[in-house]
Design a protein around this motif. Structure first.
Motif, PDB file in Angstrom:
ATOM      1  N   ASN A 122       0.832  -1.207   0.000  1.00 12.94           N
ATOM      2  CA  ASN A 122       0.000   0.000   0.000  1.00 12.94           C
ATOM      3  C   ASN A 122       0.864   1.254   0.000  1.00 12.94           C
ATOM      4  O   ASN A 122       0.494   2.280  -0.578  1.00 12.94           O
ATOM      5  CB  ASN A 122      -0.924   0.011   1.218  1.00 12.94           C
ATOM      6  CG  ASN A 122      -2.034  -1.009   1.106  1.00 12.94           C
ATOM      7  OD1 ASN A 122      -2.388  -1.430  -0.002  1.00 12.94           O
ATOM      8  ND2 ASN A 122      -2.579  -1.430   2.246  1.00 12.94           N
ATOM      9  N   ARG A 125       1.827   2.026  -3.452  1.00 16.08           N
ATOM     10  CA  ARG A 125       0.685   2.636  -4.149  1.00 16.08           C
ATOM     11  C   ARG A 125       0.570   4.107  -3.787  1.00 16.08           C
ATOM     12  O   ARG A 125       0.350   4.973  -4.650  1.00 16.08           O
ATOM     13  CB  ARG A 125      -0.613   1.926  -3.774  1.00 16.08           C
ATOM     14  CG  ARG A 125      -0.771   0.520  -4.330  1.00 16.08           C
ATOM     15  CD  ARG A 125      -2.051  -0.141  -3.808  1.00 16.08           C
ATOM     16  NE  ARG A 125      -3.224   0.701  -4.037  1.00 16.08           N
ATOM     17  CZ  ARG A 125      -4.036   1.118  -3.064  1.00 16.08           C
ATOM     18  NH1 ARG A 125      -3.804   0.796  -1.798  1.00 16.08           N
ATOM     19  NH2 ARG A 125      -5.087   1.858  -3.360  1.00 16.08           N
ATOM     20  N   LYS A 129       1.197   7.340  -6.399  1.00 12.72           N
ATOM     21  CA  LYS A 129       0.135   8.307  -6.668  1.00 12.72           C
ATOM     22  C   LYS A 129       0.641   9.734  -6.525  1.00 12.72           C
ATOM     23  O   LYS A 129       0.434  10.575  -7.407  1.00 12.72           O
ATOM     24  CB  LYS A 129      -1.037   8.075  -5.716  1.00 12.72           C
ATOM     25  CG  LYS A 129      -2.244   8.961  -5.991  1.00 12.72           C
ATOM     26  CD  LYS A 129      -2.846   8.663  -7.358  1.00 12.72           C
ATOM     27  CE  LYS A 129      -4.078   9.511  -7.618  1.00 12.72           C
ATOM     28  NZ  LYS A 129      -4.659   9.242  -8.959  1.00 12.72           N
ATOM     29  N   TYR A 180      -5.582   4.407   2.045  1.00 11.65           N
ATOM     30  CA  TYR A 180      -4.389   3.678   1.601  1.00 11.65           C
ATOM     31  C   TYR A 180      -3.898   2.640   2.619  1.00 11.65           C
ATOM     32  O   TYR A 180      -3.314   1.634   2.219  1.00 11.65           O
ATOM     33  CB  TYR A 180      -3.254   4.663   1.303  1.00 11.65           C
ATOM     34  CG  TYR A 180      -3.358   5.287  -0.074  1.00 11.65           C
ATOM     35  CD1 TYR A 180      -2.952   4.587  -1.212  1.00 11.65           C
ATOM     36  CD2 TYR A 180      -3.881   6.561  -0.243  1.00 11.65           C
ATOM     37  CE1 TYR A 180      -3.052   5.146  -2.477  1.00 11.65           C
ATOM     38  CE2 TYR A 180      -3.988   7.128  -1.512  1.00 11.65           C
ATOM     39  CZ  TYR A 180      -3.575   6.413  -2.617  1.00 11.65           C
ATOM     40  OH  TYR A 180      -3.681   6.971  -3.869  1.00 11.65           O
TER      41      TYR A 180
END
Length: 501
Positions: A122, A125, A129, A180
């Motif tokens: 996570n 990720r 982003k 998240y």
């Protein structure tokens, strides 16, 4: 004829960057500073051989700072010796465990994986982003005017990624972390940064969740203390012809018959004239005290009065005779998000001090040992606190607050530290107000929730008073070292663009 092309009120980072940039453009510039030193919250004082930073403790997200120094004809790295801070920070949880965040995303992800394996991926990720925001030019938000809807739309047209991130502006910091990350400890390790914007996680705009990512781009400390940054800006500006006058408190901005700026009056009655005034003071104090509501449209007065000053940040300064058992320049002592939010609504907003404190430990001599006598160290504790205390005063509370802060460090972060403290000092919200002229001790000027961001924040180019421009924490893009320097850049570019208005 005017005495100066531009008078700047305040030698904080916003005022110094605006003044230097306007001097570079060939304008005659005078900066008037009410105190006997420059830099405001980004300054350093000395006591008993220790050099303490008054407020700001590191610098990150330096791209726009580098841009400002480049426009001034030099390089940030040539003017300020920036020492890297890695680990970025350590986080000590209340159960005694801790984790470190490093400049390396991979290494930080591994640390997070030790707490929560699912959040290791996570974290990738999350960083991917926000890297998109950087890679597609989203940082231009911090160096372009957005005081009107037209300016905001022009910026979005230039940088469409800002529109893509609109949900992050509308969500809260807490929403982003909860989206998240699954583990509460992981969230705790990243939630304190919301207070860099002066709010708990449920009130900070979600876009501030970019702060933990920004730190992977580099966190730095200026050799010699935070005051080296304003010193560099002043030196460059003075070499370009900018003048700086200390102990010069402005009491009034003077307007002509058309309610256009024509100069200032100082304490003692001295008047100076200028075509433009750039203000680096709190926007509410600027409009209500230095100009006066009698010179403002009713709707402007109502709008300015609707803003709330940001929370203050009481800061305890400790001199030590040993190196504390910590891992990094910064150490976060967190509590869970729900407790942080409760502290905001049921403690700070009611004029109280939390029984269970949380905050940021700063160990400057971890990075720069020259700030203390040989073999000794500095440790600062940055907390949050209200300006008005219920049933007591900050002057009365200061000794007890210092003692409670030392107890917190001794119990949670550095057991046994009490025996190694050689001196203790503190700045309360009242001290910030008296020494730095920060209204209500508000280090971020005005609160920075969604209702006071971008087009909703006092504009860098005044909409009410021709010839008046704003820099500093209470205008766009907000509080913090790189952002206030950026505010000076935005103000200076606005001055030059509208010079003949």
């Amino acid at each position: 004829m005017y005495d100066y092309d531009v008078i700047v009120i305040g030698a904080g980072l916003g005022g110094l960057s605006a003044g230097a940039l306007l001097a570079k453009a060939g304008k005659s510039v005078l900066i008037l500073e009410q105190s006997n030193f420059i830099g405001g919250c980004c300054s350093t004082f000395e006591k008993d051989g220790y050099k303490f930073d008054i407020g700001a403790s590191i610098v990150e997200a330096i791209k726009n700072m580098q841009m400002v120094f480049h426009v001034l004809g030099t390089r940030l790295e040539d003017e300020v010796d920036l020492l890297p801070c890695d680990p970025i920070y350590s986080c000590i949880f209340r159960d005694g465990t801790h984790t470190n965040h490093y400049q390396s995303i991979e290494r930080t992800a591994e640390e997070i994986g030790k707490i929560s394996p699912i959040d290791q991926e996570n974290y990738y990720r999350f960083t991917r982003k926000f890297n998109q925001f950087i890679e597609e030019g989203g940082e231009d938000f911090f160096s372009h005017p957005v005081g009107t809807l037209a300016e905001m739309m022009a910026l979005i047209k230039k940088r469409p990624v800002i529109a893509k991130f609109l949900p992050f502006f509308l969500a809260s910091y807490q929403d982003i972390l909860n989206y998240y990350f699954k583990d509460e400890k992981v969230r705790q390790s990243m939630s304190y940064q919301s207070f860099y914007a002066g709010h708990p996680a449920d009130l900070s705009a979600g876009i501030f969740a970019i702060l933990p990512f920004f730190e992977h781009l580099g966190v730095f400390y200026p050799r010699g203390g935070m005051a080296e940054i304003p010193k560099a800006l002043m030196k460059i500006g003075e070499n370009l012809g900018m003048q700086v006058e200390l102990n010069a408190r402005v009491t009034k901005i003077n307007l002509d018959f058309h309610k256009r700026v024509k100069g200032v009056t100082l304490a003692g009655g001295r008047e100076l004239t200028s075509r433009v005034v750039v203000s680096d003071v709190n926007a509410k104090a600027l409009y209500l005290d230095l100009i006066g509501s009698e010179h403002l449209p009713v709707e402007v007065t109502k709008g300015i009065c609707s803003y709330e000053e940001s929370l203050s940040a009481p800061m305890v300064y400790l001199g030590l005779d040993y190196a504390p058992p910590l891992d990094a320049h910064h150490t976060i002592i967190p509590i869970d998000q729900a407790a942080m939010n409760d502290a905001w609504w049921n403690v700070y907003r009611k004029g109280r001090i939390p029984k269970e404190q949380f905050g940021l430990l700063c160990w400057p001599t971890f990075t720069d040992p020259s700030l203390a006598p040989q073999g000794k160290h500095i440790l600062n504790l940055i907390l949050m606190g209200p300006y008005d205390l219920a049933n007591t005063t900050w002057d009365d509370e200061k000794p007890r607050f210092i003692e409670q802060s030392i107890d917190l460090i001794d119990r949670v972060a550095a057991p046994g530290i009490k025996q190694h403290i050689t001196m203790a000092e503190m700045n309360t919200p009242l001290d910030y107000e008296h020494r730095l002229m920060l209204t209500k001790g508000a280090i971020y000027g005005l609160q920075q929730d969604l209702s006071a961001q971008a087009v909703f924040r006092p504009a860098n180019k005044s909409k009410a008073i021709p010839g008046l421009y704003l820099a500093g924490a209470s205008t766009h893009p907000g509080g913090g070292v790189p952002t206030t320097i950026s505010s000076g850049y935005v103000a200076a570019t606005q001055v030059l663009e509208h010079w003949f208005d």
